[in-house]
Enzyme design. Structure first.
Site, PDB file in Angstrom:
ATOM      1  N   SER A 197      62.384  26.436   5.960  1.00  0.00           N
ATOM      2  CA  SER A 197      62.766  27.771   6.393  1.00  0.00           C
ATOM      3  C   SER A 197      62.213  28.074   7.788  1.00  0.00           C
ATOM      4  CB  SER A 197      62.306  28.796   5.350  1.00  0.00           C
ATOM      5  OG  SER A 197      62.935  30.031   5.539  1.00  0.00           O
ATOM      6  N   ASP A 236      67.483  27.757   0.680  1.00  0.00           N
ATOM      7  CA  ASP A 236      66.086  27.715   1.117  1.00  0.00           C
ATOM      8  C   ASP A 236      65.257  26.685   0.346  1.00  0.00           C
ATOM      9  OD1 ASP A 236      63.300  28.476   1.624  1.00  0.00           O
ATOM     10  OD2 ASP A 236      64.125  30.318   2.457  1.00  0.00           O
TER      11      ASP A 236
END
Length: 260
Positions: free
Chosen positions: A43, A157
């Protein structure tokens, strides 16, 4: 790399705006002449890690981050699978390093995403793959940002699997792993003021508890966020960079001993 020297890998964790602290970590490691041979990111950590691996100057990162807003990473759109489009993440990366492939990077780099179908982690570092697309996948927070499709897989993610990708950088061949966890480990002075703040805090608690399960796999763990910042607090970039620098200074003896 000097013959016989231990290979040092960085594992840069996710945390949205708090990932800005990674820039301070990189800055301090450079100033202390600590070598970094490879990097993996999730991320926000994937964003900073990609820039670093591409050779982007740390001072440039420090300067540009002060201008960053949420609109650089997401735009609202109507979709059944996400409130926002994750395409701006890809565009943001390409603004600074272009359509660079993993093979073109100056340092080995990998990012971690999560396969929405299988629930398993997917390491993205194929030589011919675009770095910008891989980072987009790793940063596509499920339900908020739409997933990224790569080779028929729907990816989101990587923090859902391992928010600080210690195992990834270890698998890349690092002898010494320096993990950077930017999720605050602090008590709040007051209850969260609104629903989004409650969600933010709840996710931080979840990730902090998950980190306890994997922490032993790293040689050094840095926790720069000794002050509380929410995941959306980009305006505090200067302070977060300072905290990143301080975390290295406070642990420099341990780091130097680990790589000796």
């Amino acid at each position: 790399m000097s013959e016989g020297r231990k290979k040092v890998g960085l594992a840069l964790g996710g945390g949205a705006a708090r990932g800005i602290a990674h820039i301070g970590v990189l800055k301090a490691l450079r100033d202390f002449q600590i070598p970094v041979d490879m990097v993996a990111g999730v991320s926000a950590g994937a964003v900073v890690g990609a820039f670093f691996a591409a050779g982007l100057d740390i001072e440039t990162m420090e300067d540009k981050v002060s201008q960053v807003t949420w609109s650089d990473f997401a735009t609202f759109h109507f979709s059944k699978i996400g409130m926002m489009s994750s395409k701006p993440i890809e565009s943001f990366i390409e603004r600074y390093i272009g359509k660079m492939t993993f093979a073109e990077l100056q340092k080995p780099f990998a990012t971690l995403a999560t396969d929405l179908i299988t629930g398993r982690g997917v390491i993205l570092n194929s030589p011919k793959a675009l770095v910008s697309t891989a980072v987009r996948a790793s940063a596509s927070f499920p339900g908020v940002l739409d997933p990224t499709e790569i080779d028929g897989r729907y990816l989101c993610d990587g923090g859902a699997v391992e928010n600080v990708p210690i195992s990834v950088v270890r698998g890349m061949g690092a002898d010494v792993v320096i993990a950077v966890d930017v999720i605050p480990q602090v008590e709040l002075s007051r209850p969260p003021a609104h629903m989004m703040a409650v969600v933010d805090r709840g996710l931080d608690i979840l990730l902090n508890n998950r980190m306890k399960c994997i922490a032993s796999n790293a040689d050094i763990i840095l926790h720069p966020m000794t002050e509380y910042f929410a995941s959306r607090h980009f305006k505090h970039s200067k302070r977060m960079i300072e905290l990143g620098v301080q975390s290295v200074i406070q642990n420099i003896d341990l780091i130097q001993k680990a790589i000796a």
